[in-house]
Enzyme design. Structure first.
Site, PDB file in Angstrom:
ATOM      1  N   ASP A  26      40.273  30.418  64.713  1.00  0.00           N
ATOM      2  CA  ASP A  26      41.387  31.184  65.424  1.00  0.00           C
ATOM      3  C   ASP A  26      41.523  32.460  64.804  1.00  0.00           C
ATOM      4  O   ASP A  26      41.590  32.516  63.688  1.00  0.00           O
ATOM      5  CB  ASP A  26      42.815  30.218  65.065  1.00  0.00           C
TER       6      ASP A  26
ATOM      7  N   ASP B 147      39.388  26.201  60.615  1.00  0.00           N
ATOM      8  CA  ASP B 147      40.693  25.582  60.419  1.00  0.00           C
ATOM      9  C   ASP B 147      40.489  24.149  59.738  1.00  0.00           C
ATOM     10  O   ASP B 147      40.020  23.342  60.508  1.00  0.00           O
ATOM     11  CB  ASP B 147      41.568  25.403  61.715  1.00  0.00           C
TER      12      ASP B 147
ATOM     13  N   ASP C 162      37.285  24.780  64.546  1.00  0.00           N
ATOM     14  CA  ASP C 162      38.310  25.656  65.311  1.00  0.00           C
ATOM     15  C   ASP C 162      38.452  27.054  64.569  1.00  0.00           C
ATOM     16  O   ASP C 162      38.535  27.079  63.394  1.00  0.00           O
ATOM     17  CB  ASP C 162      39.552  25.024  65.355  1.00  0.00           C
TER      18      ASP C 162
END
Ligand SMILES: [Zn+2]
Length: 393
Positions: A98, A293, A96
């Site tokens: 972000d 992440d 992930d």
């Protein structure tokens, strides 16, 4: 007034979207857990499982989810609420990225507390509204949307490392529908059984944690009367050294660049460049680190947003992307809206700070009525800053 009525237009937009959309699921979706958060509910409905796409569609149209997820894990029986009873069969590898967690964007994140009673925009240090004293806030976090381009750069670095350093050949990429990207690497057999700790080590490798920068510097030694200089990272290196060399391309002078192609054999020039490499190597390592992440990758029972579903944080689509589509991907009315090129009339529930949303600058005061592109209107409505009152086609 029921929740459904209050969110009436919003719910019907979402429902109509799902009625005409085929969601994108992994082939083995029958072995996976599904979860959803219906409109107006603060809790998730978990441990759902489906034997066919039509069965999933029926439930989606019935419940109208604000968020819709599928597990990265496969289970013998995904519908058991208890993890042990589910019978874990292994998990895909999930990454992930972000934008608001990238070092180059963290400082640009703006956090607001907007008073629900009077609409006043305050900062996050305020415990109560500076104008009316109310403690009932909407928390809003905003980042300039150009930060998503930084996330895109990070994604391209990740894909390159997955292929050329870790040897993966297959993955599913998606724009999350908010401000980041997901990458799912399907794992099979015993590969799928690697535990959270091993997955964390993979993240540590990608982030270049604990890398010995000194070992990358050209060092001159005498060996059997001959002078030897150890090579710095170059473009034919293996593993993360190649990744560091790719960053050195833009950091070294033209005189020293040929070292990266191993075209420079003269000791004098390599000696001369050793100092220059030493002066930029820390920056090269910093830029070569890939910020994914850790919590997401470590979690073997992670729920992943389903591509082509609507992200309930923004009202935007979670969009599947091929590697070739990543470079040109941009957030716009055409790409992210479930009803592109429609205009929606909204009434602001609170005042909103000046924001660039999908390339459209908007701001306003509580009670104001605005006609906006659907991607902007839905973004405000899903963040509970505005209420959709009409759809214009
Ligand atoms: Zn107030």
């Amino acid at each position: 007034m029921s929740v459904r009525e209050r969110d009436g237009i919003l719910v019907s937009i979402v429902k109509e979207y799902y009625a005409r959309t085929e969601l994108l699921l992994p082939e083995d979706f029958r072995l996976r857990e599904f979860a959803m958060q219906p409109f107006g509910s603060t809790t998730y409905v978990r441990h759902l499982s489906f034997n066919s796409l039509s069965e999933l569609k029926r439930v989606v149209l019935e419940r109208v989810p604000k968020h819709l997820y599928v597990s990265s894990a496969r289970y013998r029986d995904p519908s058991y609420p208890d993890m042990a009873m589910k019978g874990w069969l292994g998990s895909d590898l999930v990454f992930d990225i972000d934008a608001d967690h990238l070092p180059q964007c963290e400082e640009m994140v703006k956090e607001y507390r907007i008073c629900k009673r009077c609409g006043e925009i305050a900062d996050t240090n305020s415990d109560s509204c500076p104008r009316c004293g109310s403690k009932d806030f909407i928390e809003l976090s905003y980042i300039p949307f150009k930060c998503v381009d930084n996330a895109k750069e990070e994604l391209l670095k990740l894909l390159d490392a997955l292929e050329n350093e870790l040897g993966f050949r297959e993955w599913r990429i998606a724009f999350s529908g908010h401000r980041g990207f997901h990458v799912v690497v399907p794992l099979r057999g015993s590969d799928a059984l690697i535990d959270g700790e091993m997955r964390r080590e993979l993240v540590s490798y990608l982030k270049l944690e604990g890398v010995d920068v000194g070992s990358m510097l050209p060092v001159e030694r005498k060996r059997r009367g001959r002078s030897i200089i150890t090579l710095p990272p170059h473009l034919r290196s293996f593993g993360y050294r190649r990744r560091v060399a790719q960053q050195l391309v833009s950091l070294l002078s033209d005189e020293c660049k040929p070292i990266l192609e191993l075209k420079l054999s003269e000791y004098e020039r390599l000696r001369k460049c050793a100092e220059e490499i030493g002066s930029v190597i820390h920056e090269a390592v910093r830029r070569a680190a890939i910020y994914v992440d850790e919590k997401v990758t470590m979690d073997i029972s992670r729920l992943i947003r389903i591509p082509k579903s609507i992200n309930g944080k923004s009202g935007w689509l979670c969009i599947p992307l091929s590697v070739n589509e990543v470079q040109d991907f941009e957030i716009s009315e055409e790409t992210v809206s479930p009803i592109p090129n429609h205009e929606l009339v909204v009434k602001l529930v609170v005042s909103i700070p000046r924001m660039d949303i999908a390339g459209f600058v908007v701001e306003g005061v509580k009670g104001e009525v605005l006609k906006l592109p659907s991607s902007v209107a839905l973004y405000l409505a899903f963040k509970e800053l505005a209420k959709v009152i009409n759809v214009k086609r």
